[in-house]
Scaffold this motif. Structure first.
Motif, PDB file in Angstrom:
ATOM      1  N   UNK A  18       0.846  -1.188   0.000  1.00  0.00           N
ATOM      2  CA  UNK A  18       0.000   0.000   0.000  1.00  0.00           C
ATOM      3  C   UNK A  18       0.883   1.240   0.000  1.00  0.00           C
ATOM      4  N   UNK A  19       2.091   1.109  -0.525  1.00  0.00           N
ATOM      5  CA  UNK A  19       3.061   2.189  -0.471  1.00  0.00           C
ATOM      6  C   UNK A  19       2.748   3.262  -1.500  1.00  0.00           C
ATOM      7  N   UNK A  20       3.069   4.515  -1.196  1.00  0.00           N
ATOM      8  CA  UNK A  20       2.821   5.597  -2.157  1.00  0.00           C
ATOM      9  C   UNK A  20       3.642   5.407  -3.426  1.00  0.00           C
ATOM     10  N   UNK A  21       3.061   5.789  -4.534  1.00  0.00           N
ATOM     11  CA  UNK A  21       3.751   5.624  -5.820  1.00  0.00           C
ATOM     12  C   UNK A  21       4.109   6.960  -6.458  1.00  0.00           C
ATOM     13  N   UNK A  22       3.509   8.050  -5.999  1.00  0.00           N
ATOM     14  CA  UNK A  22       3.730   9.334  -6.667  1.00  0.00           C
ATOM     15  C   UNK A  22       4.839  10.152  -6.006  1.00  0.00           C
ATOM     16  N   UNK A  23       4.922  10.149  -4.680  1.00  0.00           N
ATOM     17  CA  UNK A  23       5.973  10.913  -4.001  1.00  0.00           C
ATOM     18  C   UNK A  23       6.958   9.901  -3.416  1.00  0.00           C
ATOM     19  N   UNK A  24       8.121   9.811  -4.013  1.00  0.00           N
ATOM     20  CA  UNK A  24       9.128   8.857  -3.546  1.00  0.00           C
ATOM     21  C   UNK A  24      10.468   9.560  -3.381  1.00  0.00           C
ATOM     22  N   UNK A  25      10.652  10.335  -2.295  1.00  0.00           N
ATOM     23  CA  UNK A  25      11.942  11.011  -2.103  1.00  0.00           C
ATOM     24  C   UNK A  25      13.085   9.999  -2.077  1.00  0.00           C
ATOM     25  N   UNK A  26      14.268  10.459  -2.399  1.00  0.00           N
ATOM     26  CA  UNK A  26      15.428   9.582  -2.461  1.00  0.00           C
ATOM     27  C   UNK A  26      15.821   9.013  -1.106  1.00  0.00           C
ATOM     28  N   UNK A  27      15.399   9.658  -0.020  1.00  0.00           N
ATOM     29  CA  UNK A  27      15.789   9.202   1.310  1.00  0.00           C
ATOM     30  C   UNK A  27      14.776   8.236   1.935  1.00  0.00           C
ATOM     31  N   UNK A  28      13.866   7.695   1.138  1.00  0.00           N
ATOM     32  CA  UNK A  28      12.893   6.730   1.663  1.00  0.00           C
ATOM     33  C   UNK A  28      12.813   5.525   0.742  1.00  0.00           C
ATOM     34  N   UNK A  29      12.661   4.358   1.361  1.00  0.00           N
ATOM     35  CA  UNK A  29      12.394   3.149   0.583  1.00  0.00           C
ATOM     36  C   UNK A  29      11.364   2.323   1.343  1.00  0.00           C
ATOM     37  N   UNK A  30      10.702   1.446   0.606  1.00  0.00           N
ATOM     38  CA  UNK A  30       9.642   0.630   1.191  1.00  0.00           C
ATOM     39  C   UNK A  30       9.959  -0.842   0.998  1.00  0.00           C
ATOM     40  N   UNK A  31       9.585  -1.646   1.986  1.00  0.00           N
ATOM     41  CA  UNK A  31       9.842  -3.078   1.927  1.00  0.00           C
ATOM     42  C   UNK A  31       8.577  -3.845   2.298  1.00  0.00           C
ATOM     43  N   UNK A  32       8.302  -4.904   1.541  1.00  0.00           N
ATOM     44  CA  UNK A  32       7.228  -5.827   1.887  1.00  0.00           C
ATOM     45  C   UNK A  32       7.775  -6.837   2.888  1.00  0.00           C
ATOM     46  N   UNK A  33       7.166  -6.893   4.050  1.00  0.00           N
ATOM     47  CA  UNK A  33       7.639  -7.840   5.059  1.00  0.00           C
ATOM     48  C   UNK A  33       6.598  -7.953   6.168  1.00  0.00           C
ATOM     49  N   UNK A  34       6.507  -9.133   6.757  1.00  0.00           N
ATOM     50  CA  UNK A  34       5.615  -9.391   7.890  1.00  0.00           C
ATOM     51  C   UNK A  34       6.455  -9.391   9.162  1.00  0.00           C
TER      52      UNK A  34
END
Length: 198
Positions: A18-34
């Motif tokens: 459910x991660x944002x797709x439009x605003x992705x600053x270079x200092x953030x990343x998203x990971x799928x994990x439980x």
């Protein structure tokens, strides 16, 4: 947060994409994990952990493991902030008991509890910036439940998103006023084992 604090690095973690797709600053990343599989980070990695609206995501007996994992990945002196909707104070109901015990669980894991805040959000126009953010989160959560709810609420699954839009409008018309609880705690600088606090 990544936009407001570009000097820091941020990692968003969720088991649902459910991660944002439009605003992705270079200092953030998203990971799928439980998180129930253990956090995929080394001990003492983070200065700050924020977790919100996850109360119903875990069973009661899973919460101690979740808190322990947060403690493990925080650096000594690091902070955790938990934010949840407040349920009525009825300890006969298990989910309510879990909310009421979150503060205790933090202390049992040797966190130093710094502050507890309770605030009321009113979902009616004009929305405050906090209410807008929380209502958006609530909408995303309900949209993520489509596989479970769509066949119970609509004849055609394609109508589900429109139904949720109407649902959110209904919350605004009703002036829904949930109460939110936030807990801030700190991992001690000393790693020496301590006895659980009363």
């Amino acid at each position: 947060m990544a936009v407001e604090y570009p000097e820091f690095k941020f990692i968003g973690l969720d088991m649902a994409d459910m991660f944002p797709t439009t605003i992705r600053p270079e200092n953030v990343k998203f990971q799928l994990h439980n998180i129930l599989h253990g956090l995929p980070f080394h001990d003492n990695t983070f200065d700050f952990v924020n977790m919100r609206i996850m109360l119903t995501a875990f069973l009661i007996d899973e919460w101690p493991f979740v808190i322990k994992e947060i403690y493990r990945v925080l650096k000594p002196g690091g902070f955790v902030e938990l934010m949840e909707s407040k349920f009525p104070e009825d300890d006969q109901v298990s989910i309510v008991r879990t909310v009421n015990q979150q503060c205790t669980m933090l202390q049992q894991q040797n966190f130093d509890l710094i502050e507890t805040q309770e605030r009321s959000l009113q979902y009616k126009q004009p929305l405050s910036s906090l209410a807008r953010e929380m209502l958006g989160n609530w909408k995303l959560a309900v949209l993520a439940l489509k596989p479970l709810l769509a066949n119970k609420l609509v004849d055609d699954p394609e109508e589900y998103e429109s139904l949720i839009d109407d649902y959110v409008e209904g919350l605004l018309e009703e002036g829904w006023e949930p109460r939110m609880l936030a807990y801030a705690a700190q991992k001690p600088l000393s790693q020496e084992p301590r006895t659980a606090k009363e």
